[in-house]
Motif scaffolding. Structure first.
Motif, PDB file in Angstrom:
ATOM      1  N   GLU A   1       0.839  -1.217   0.000  1.00 30.71           N
ATOM      2  CA  GLU A   1       0.000   0.000   0.000  1.00 30.71           C
ATOM      3  C   GLU A   1       0.864   1.254   0.000  1.00 30.71           C
ATOM      4  OE1 GLU A   1      -2.810   0.055   3.265  1.00 30.71           O
ATOM      5  OE2 GLU A   1      -3.259   2.185   2.918  1.00 30.71           O
TER       6      GLU A   1
ATOM      7  N   LEU B   1       0.686   7.853   6.252  1.00 33.24           N
ATOM      8  CA  LEU B   1       0.270   6.441   6.340  1.00 33.24           C
ATOM      9  C   LEU B   1       1.153   5.679   7.312  1.00 33.24           C
ATOM     10  CD1 LEU B   1      -0.503   5.497   2.629  1.00 33.24           C
ATOM     11  CD2 LEU B   1      -2.082   5.329   4.568  1.00 33.24           C
TER      12      LEU B   1
ATOM     13  N   THR C   1       1.144   4.102  -2.967  1.00 28.49           N
ATOM     14  CA  THR C   1       0.971   5.533  -2.677  1.00 28.49           C
ATOM     15  C   THR C   1       2.155   6.327  -3.228  1.00 28.49           C
ATOM     16  OG1 THR C   1      -0.207   4.942  -0.641  1.00 28.49           O
ATOM     17  CG2 THR C   1       0.573   7.208  -0.830  1.00 28.49           C
TER      18      THR C   1
ATOM     19  N   ARG D   1       1.867  11.949   1.870  1.00 30.63           N
ATOM     20  CA  ARG D   1       0.907  10.872   2.158  1.00 30.63           C
ATOM     21  C   ARG D   1       1.583   9.625   2.721  1.00 30.63           C
ATOM     22  NH1 ARG D   1      -3.355   8.437  -1.732  1.00 30.63           N
ATOM     23  NH2 ARG D   1      -1.708   8.627  -3.308  1.00 30.63           N
TER      24      ARG D   1
ATOM     25  N   CYS E   1       0.483   6.787  10.934  1.00 31.61           N
ATOM     26  CA  CYS E   1      -0.822   6.275  11.398  1.00 31.61           C
ATOM     27  C   CYS E   1      -0.726   4.800  11.730  1.00 31.61           C
ATOM     28  CB  CYS E   1      -1.885   6.455  10.308  1.00 31.61           C
ATOM     29  SG  CYS E   1      -2.544   8.103  10.257  1.00 31.61           S
ATOM     30  N   HIS E   2      -0.084   4.052  10.843  1.00 28.66           N
ATOM     31  CA  HIS E   2       0.041   2.605  11.023  1.00 28.66           C
ATOM     32  C   HIS E   2       0.776   2.303  12.329  1.00 28.66           C
ATOM     33  CE1 HIS E   2       1.765  -1.463  10.223  1.00 28.66           C
ATOM     34  NE2 HIS E   2       0.608  -1.651   9.638  1.00 28.66           N
TER      35      HIS E   2
END
Lengths: 119, 239
Positions: A28, B19, A32, B15, B22-23
């Motif tokens: 993922e 990510l 991105t 981004r 957050c993870h």
């Protein structure tokens, strides 16, 4: 004679370990990156065309950071050169440097996609 | 240091960075909100979620408002300045990090970030915030006791208003309970005193009335009238 690797596998392995070995999540993250990197390169080109050194600096800084995250160290270094150029306010040569960054990105992307397919 | 969980605001225009953070943060048990730039971050901080954020992870180089400007506004805002701010930085940005720490940032986290370092620095900041929150709560409750003292002087004190403070199991709670007890005792004594004064007044009135009656009935003239009334009664009864 094989060309030097565009991606430091140790860094990529460390990244995988830092996300708890979650291959799906790493995939993922890579997806991105593959979406955002071309947009950042486009933003760099637009910034140079508009004479916006600060915009160029931010885009170069961002691509530098995430490229290093995935082990694309050569690409990261070239982005840093561009960032320093933009920070000094001197945009001569920036267009050529962006072309170098774009080429290096394609090299890094190809290798990262190979890794992604292999996982 | 034992882990604590909190509500973290991640502010980064990148981004992939958002990510990854957050993870890692959600994996460590935290609630996470994100902002893409400084303006969005300040909107979130000042929104109805205000008061719910425990730590801010703040990138420096961002569009709209950069990390310096966000940090400056957070530190200048009475509602926000107590929230710890950890700067997210590249290793070649040490000058920027130093500047941010001088502006009030609590700590910094180098990129690419190490999860163990993230956990350690976040826990340290959360512990600092929790201590500050306890301190603020304590000062607020000291304020209630001070207000109560003023109200006792103005005779408007309600002992139940200190019930919250009195429930504490520390020295302040004990002070509040003693204060309530003393205030209730004073009030009870005042009530008893009022009752006694009322009783005395009644007795005084009755005594005054009796005296007034006596002043009339013990005069010679009244006794002559009484004697004549008795004579007339005998005449009427004899007739």
């Amino acid at each position: 004679m094989t060309s030097p690797s565009a991606v430091d596998r140790h860094v990529l392995d460390a990244l995988l370990e830092s996300v708890g070995g979650d291959q799906e999540f790493l995939g993922e993250l890579l997806d991105t990156y593959f979406e955002d990197a071309p947009q950042l390169i486009t933003a760099m080109q637009a910034a140079v065309a508009a004479g916006e050194a600060e915009e160029l600096r931010r885009a170069a800084h961002s691509l530098k950071s995430t490229s290093a995250t995935f082990g694309a160290m050569d690409l990261s270094a070239k982005c840093k050169d561009l960032e320093m150029m933009a920070k000094s306010g001197a945009l001569e040569g920036a267009e050529a440097q962006i072309a170098v960054v774009a080429t290096e990105y394609e090299r890094a992307k190809a290798e990262l996609e190979t890794v992604q397919r292999g996982s | 240091m034992a882990g604590t969980s909190g509500h973290v605001l991640v502010v980064d225009d990148n981004r992939v960075n958002r990510l990854m953070l957050c993870h890692a943060l959600e994996g460590q048990g935290h609630q996470v909100s994100t902002a893409e730039d400084g303006r969005q971050a300040l909107q979130l901080l000042r929104s109805e979620q205000q008061g719910t954020f425990d730590v801010i992870l703040l990138d420096i180089l961002m569009p709209e408002l950069d990390g310096y400007q966000v940090l400056e506004q957070v530190k200048a805002d009475d509602r926000l300045h107590h929230i710890p701010v950890i700067m997210i930085s590249a290793v070649d940005e040490m000058d920027s990090v130093i500047r941010c720490i001088e502006m009030g940032a609590t700590d910094y986290l180098p990129k690419p970030f190490n999860p163990a370092l993230l956990r350690a620095r976040l826990n340290a900041s959360l512990a600092e915030k929790q201590l500050r929150d306890l301190e603020l709560e304590y000062l607020e409750q000291v304020g209630y006791v001070i207000d109560a003292a003023a109200k006792v002087e103005a005779a408007t004190f309600d002992a139940e208003s200190l019930d919250g403070v009195a429930a504490r199991d520390d020295a302040l709670g004990q002070l509040a309970r003693v204060f309530q007890h003393m205030a209730r005792e004073v009030y009870a004594r005042e009530q008893r005193l009022k009752q006694q004064v009322q009783k005395l007044r009644i007795e005084l009135d009755q005594s005054r009335q009796a005296q007034q009656v006596a002043e009339i009935t013990e005069t010679d003239y009244f006794q002559q009238l009484q004697s004549r009334a008795e004579d007339l009664r005998r005449i009427i009864d004899g007739a």
